[in-house]
Write a protein that holds these residues in place. Sequence first.
Motif, short mmCIF file in Angstrom:
data_model
loop_
_atom_site.label_atom_id
_atom_site.label_comp_id
_atom_site.label_asym_id
_atom_site.label_seq_id
_atom_site.Cartn_x
_atom_site.Cartn_y
_atom_site.Cartn_z
N LEU A 34 1.17 -1.36 0.02
CA LEU A 34 -0.19 0.11 -0.20
C LEU A 34 0.86 1.66 -0.15
O LEU A 34 0.40 2.27 -0.70
CB LEU A 34 -1.12 -0.02 1.28
N ALA A 35 2.15 1.03 0.99
CA ALA A 35 2.94 2.72 0.70
C ALA A 35 3.59 2.64 -0.17
O ALA A 35 3.51 3.74 -1.08
CB ALA A 35 3.70 2.67 1.71
N LEU A 36 3.87 1.29 -1.10
CA LEU A 36 5.02 1.78 -2.31
C LEU A 36 3.52 2.33 -3.48
O LEU A 36 4.14 3.02 -4.78
CB LEU A 36 5.09 0.24 -2.41
N ARG A 37 2.60 1.57 -3.54
CA ARG A 37 1.32 2.41 -4.37
C ARG A 37 0.71 3.12 -3.97
O ARG A 37 1.01 4.20 -4.90
CB ARG A 37 0.52 1.02 -4.37
N SER A 38 0.60 3.89 -2.80
CA SER A 38 0.47 4.87 -3.08
C SER A 38 0.95 6.06 -3.60
O SER A 38 1.22 7.17 -4.36
CB SER A 38 -0.13 5.33 -1.92
N GLY A 39 2.53 5.76 -3.25
CA GLY A 39 3.83 7.25 -3.79
C GLY A 39 3.54 7.05 -4.97
O GLY A 39 4.09 8.13 -5.71
N ARG A 40 3.68 5.48 -5.72
CA ARG A 40 3.78 5.56 -7.08
C ARG A 40 2.52 6.63 -7.81
O ARG A 40 2.31 6.86 -8.83
CB ARG A 40 3.72 4.38 -7.80
N ALA A 41 0.83 6.69 -7.02
CA ALA A 41 -0.07 7.24 -7.89
C ALA A 41 0.36 7.93 -7.32
O ALA A 41 -0.58 9.17 -8.06
CB ALA A 41 -0.91 6.86 -7.48
N ALA A 42 0.59 9.09 -6.24
CA ALA A 42 0.76 10.02 -6.01
C ALA A 42 2.12 10.75 -7.11
O ALA A 42 2.72 11.95 -6.97
CB ALA A 42 1.35 10.67 -4.82
N ALA A 121 20.95 8.74 -4.48
CA ALA A 121 19.30 8.84 -4.51
C ALA A 121 18.41 9.49 -3.11
O ALA A 121 17.37 9.92 -3.51
CB ALA A 121 18.89 7.98 -6.00
N LEU A 122 18.54 8.41 -2.73
CA LEU A 122 17.61 8.03 -1.20
C LEU A 122 18.11 9.35 -0.46
O LEU A 122 16.63 10.17 0.32
CB LEU A 122 17.99 7.42 -0.23
N ALA A 123 19.56 10.13 -0.79
CA ALA A 123 19.52 11.33 0.51
C ALA A 123 19.15 12.77 -0.40
O ALA A 123 18.37 13.70 0.13
CB ALA A 123 20.79 11.20 -0.16
N ARG A 124 18.66 12.51 -1.64
CA ARG A 124 18.45 13.15 -2.68
C ARG A 124 16.77 13.37 -2.40
O ARG A 124 16.13 14.13 -2.42
CB ARG A 124 18.40 13.32 -4.03
N ALA A 125 15.87 12.32 -2.59
CA ALA A 125 14.67 11.83 -2.17
C ALA A 125 14.22 12.21 -0.51
O ALA A 125 13.11 12.92 -0.84
CB ALA A 125 14.48 10.82 -2.36
N SER A 203 5.22 6.58 11.18
CA SER A 203 6.38 6.90 10.05
C SER A 203 7.57 6.68 8.89
O SER A 203 7.24 6.63 8.01
CB SER A 203 7.64 7.71 11.17
N ALA A 204 7.65 5.32 9.32
CA ALA A 204 8.25 3.91 8.64
C ALA A 204 7.28 3.97 7.57
O ALA A 204 7.52 4.11 6.21
CB ALA A 204 8.68 2.74 9.24
N PHE A 205 5.77 4.20 7.19
CA PHE A 205 5.16 4.22 6.05
C PHE A 205 5.33 5.69 5.57
O PHE A 205 5.08 5.01 4.51
CB PHE A 205 3.13 4.20 6.52
N ARG A 206 5.20 6.25 5.53
CA ARG A 206 5.43 7.70 4.79
C ARG A 206 7.21 8.17 4.07
O ARG A 206 6.59 7.92 3.70
CB ARG A 206 5.25 8.88 6.06
N VAL A 207 8.28 7.12 4.84
CA VAL A 207 9.85 6.92 4.68
C VAL A 207 8.97 6.03 3.55
O VAL A 207 9.38 6.71 2.15
CB VAL A 207 10.21 6.86 5.93
N LEU A 208 8.68 4.82 3.58
CA LEU A 208 8.33 3.86 2.71
C LEU A 208 7.60 4.70 1.14
O LEU A 208 8.07 4.15 0.40
CB LEU A 208 7.18 2.61 2.58
N ARG A 209 7.10 5.56 1.63
CA ARG A 209 5.85 5.49 0.04
C ARG A 209 6.35 7.18 -0.73
O ARG A 209 6.55 7.40 -1.63
CB ARG A 209 4.32 6.80 1.05
#
Length: 227
Positions: A34-42, A121-125, A203-209
């Motif tokens: 869900l976290a990954l999918r919602s991040g992609r949708a956003a 890349a993660l430091a930039r994102a 917090s972890a969910f928001r980061v994974l997103r």
Amino acid sequence: MTAGPGPSGPAAGPAAGPDAPPLLVACALGIEHLALRSGRAAGGGADRAVLLRTGMGPGHARRAVAGALREGPLRGAAVVASGFCAGLAPGMHPGDLVVADETRGPHGATPCTAPGALVAALARALPGRAVHTGPLTGSDHVVRGQERAALRATGALAVDMESAATLHAALAAGPRPVAAVRVVVDAPEHELVRIGTFRGGISAFRVLRAVLPAFHEWHRSLPLPRR
């Protein structure tokens, strides 16, 4: 637990050229998917990523990844194992990122591809978010208490149940770039009871997103073989 719903398809647009293999991002749990999918949708890096929910545990991860890569358009895909993990090092906090330089499991150690590029890349994102690099060890059960200290004594930075099996299965299906990126959901000073009811889990969910753009930047930076 069943192996989950399987891959959710890519959106339009190539990651590294029209003939480059796609990117497969594997996770175990519904909440991770869900976290990954919602991040992609956003708009968090839709490109050619395919999200695969494997189901919980190394056996489910191994079977799901092997099946996804067996034939068809994913056969040559780069693979990232992602989701949550338990941090083993003192001072780690929920929401910290772990980039594996190798995963460790029953079949030995699997080196990861270009972990430094993923860290950058993660430091930039996710500017300001702590990113740890080191060995990610596998387990077939949830690790707590003294068992964590024993794993830390081996040099492991974090532990999860699927990354080692995911990467081993991916390379067994053929040479390809592989990586493992996990978000700390609990740590020695912050043991989790349930993801959905603990502040660290949120917090972890928001980061994974928010990690998919970094995965795509890593994918684009690689000299991927043409099919």
